[in-house]
Design an enzyme around this catalytic site. Structure first.
Site, short mmCIF file in Angstrom:
data_model
loop_
_atom_site.label_atom_id
_atom_site.label_comp_id
_atom_site.label_asym_id
_atom_site.label_seq_id
_atom_site.Cartn_x
_atom_site.Cartn_y
_atom_site.Cartn_z
N CYS A 1 0.83 -1.21 0.00
CA CYS A 1 0.00 0.00 0.00
C CYS A 1 0.87 1.26 0.00
CB CYS A 1 -0.92 -0.01 1.23
SG CYS A 1 -1.89 1.48 1.38
N CYS B 1 -0.40 4.15 2.21
CA CYS B 1 -0.25 3.88 3.65
C CYS B 1 1.22 4.07 4.07
CB CYS B 1 -0.63 2.45 4.02
SG CYS B 1 -2.14 1.86 3.30
N ASP B 2 2.15 3.55 3.29
CA ASP B 2 3.54 3.46 3.73
C ASP B 2 4.52 4.33 2.95
OD1 ASP B 2 2.75 1.56 5.61
OD2 ASP B 2 2.91 -0.07 4.15
#
Ligand code: NAP
Length: 299
Positions: free
Chosen positions: A131, A134-135
């Site tokens: 992701c 997300c990261d």
């Protein structure tokens, strides 16, 4: 007994919820984690009509949730642990209760497909992610690689190119599967370098990832590419664990539906990424949810 049980709170499930509430059906949506589905991990949704500024997926998911809740949709934040689905009886099992429903709409979506190479699980959280939104922030000013050639891989590479010093997009062919609009946007980014006809043979590093051993499929040459992080975007697998033995699935594991979104069991519907569909976008998931809800309320 409720009228409609919706399993999964992505765009398909929330839209089904909106239609059911407007139709006056006694409805409950079950979501194990958070609503919004996979789009909450998308930094821009550029193809949802009416939103020309490209809202981020989190905002769009939150707007769907607000809309559904405003209409009175009740959401149970609990995992469905088992389903019993027959023409006569539909039972949803939660950890602490069971619910009977006249109709069930399955909207569990899909999860990222793992690359399937050695030590992949070991590096999750240590340089390997599924992701980018997300990261991605962990790799600000650093070098990242994205593996895959579809819409997810290319939009991930575009997103990361705004954060990272350098982004490699590693694809197993010499042509991207992604849409023309995404391809064009990616080719315009000066810090995205495309590595064609290439597969990752090995993830390198001790505790955290430090590089990738790549093999060019045409020349068969191998080389090590040093990266700080890698984002795997090689497709999706449908989340059908609960229904694998209950419904007809395609060879790839997606739920078979007819034009009404009805599955092989009467009164059981499937909508969105989990079903056999030629297009997996927010708008098609919403449309599926609307059709499924309308048909489910006719039972
Ligand atoms: P996808 O379209 O299935 O693409 C997967 C990509 O990964 C393909 O390029 C494939 O290569 C490659 N691949 C598969 N297995 C591999 C392996 N073992 N090693 C290396 N490469 C591998 O998956 P996706 O990009 O996640 O998209 C899933 C669905 O969501 C699609 O329907 C997509 O249109 C939709 N989506 C839409 C948007 C948007 O509209 N903005 C954004 C994200 C996703 P090949 O090309 O050679 O098969």
């Amino acid at each position: 007994m409720i009228d409609v049980a919706i399993i999964g709170g992505g765009p398909a499930g929330l839209t089904a919820g909106i239609y059911c509430m407007r139709g006056g059906a006694k409805t409950r949506l079950f979501e194990e984690m958070f609503v919004g589905g996979q789009i909450v991990k998308t930094h821009r949704v550029d193809n949802y009509p009416g939103f020309s500024n490209g809202p981020d997926g989190f905002e769009l998911g939150a707007a769907f949730e607000t809309h559904a809740k405003k209409l009175g949709l009740e959401i149970d934040y609990a995992p469905v642990v088992k389903l019993e689905l027959t023409e006569d009886r539909k039972t949803v099992f939660l950890p602490d209760k069971t619910i009977e429903a006249k109709a069930v709409i399955l909207c569990m979506g899909a999860a990222p497909r793992p690359l399937g190479i050695e030590r992949e699980e070991d590096f999750v959280g240590g340089g390997l992610s599924y992701c980018a939104t997300c990261d991605g922030a962990f790799y600000k000013g650093k070098t990242a690689a994205v593996i895959g050639g579809g819409d997810t891989a290319v939009s991930d590479a575009i997103y990361l190119s705004a954060l990272c010093k350098k982004v490699y997009l590693i694809h197993r062919r010499d042509e991207l599967r992604a849409s023309e609009a995404l391809r064009r946007a990616a080719f315009e980014r000066p810090n995205i370098e495309f590595i064609w006809d290439t597969v990752v043979e090995k993830l390198e590093g001790e505790k955290s990832l430090s590089g990738l051993l790549l093999r060019n499929k045409r020349t068969l040459e191998t080389r090590t590419l040093e990266v700080d992080g890698v984002f795997v975007a090689v497709g999706i697998v449908p989340r059908t664990e609960l229904v694998r033995d209950l419904l007809e699935l395609t060879a790839e594991g997606f739920i078979k539906t007819d034009v009404n979104m009805e599955t092989s069991v009467k009164g059981v519907f499937a909508a969105g990424d989990i079903r056999n569909t030629p297009l997996r976008q927010v708008i098609t998931a919403c449309a599926d949810g609307a059709v499924a809800a309308t048909r489910a309320m006719e039972l």
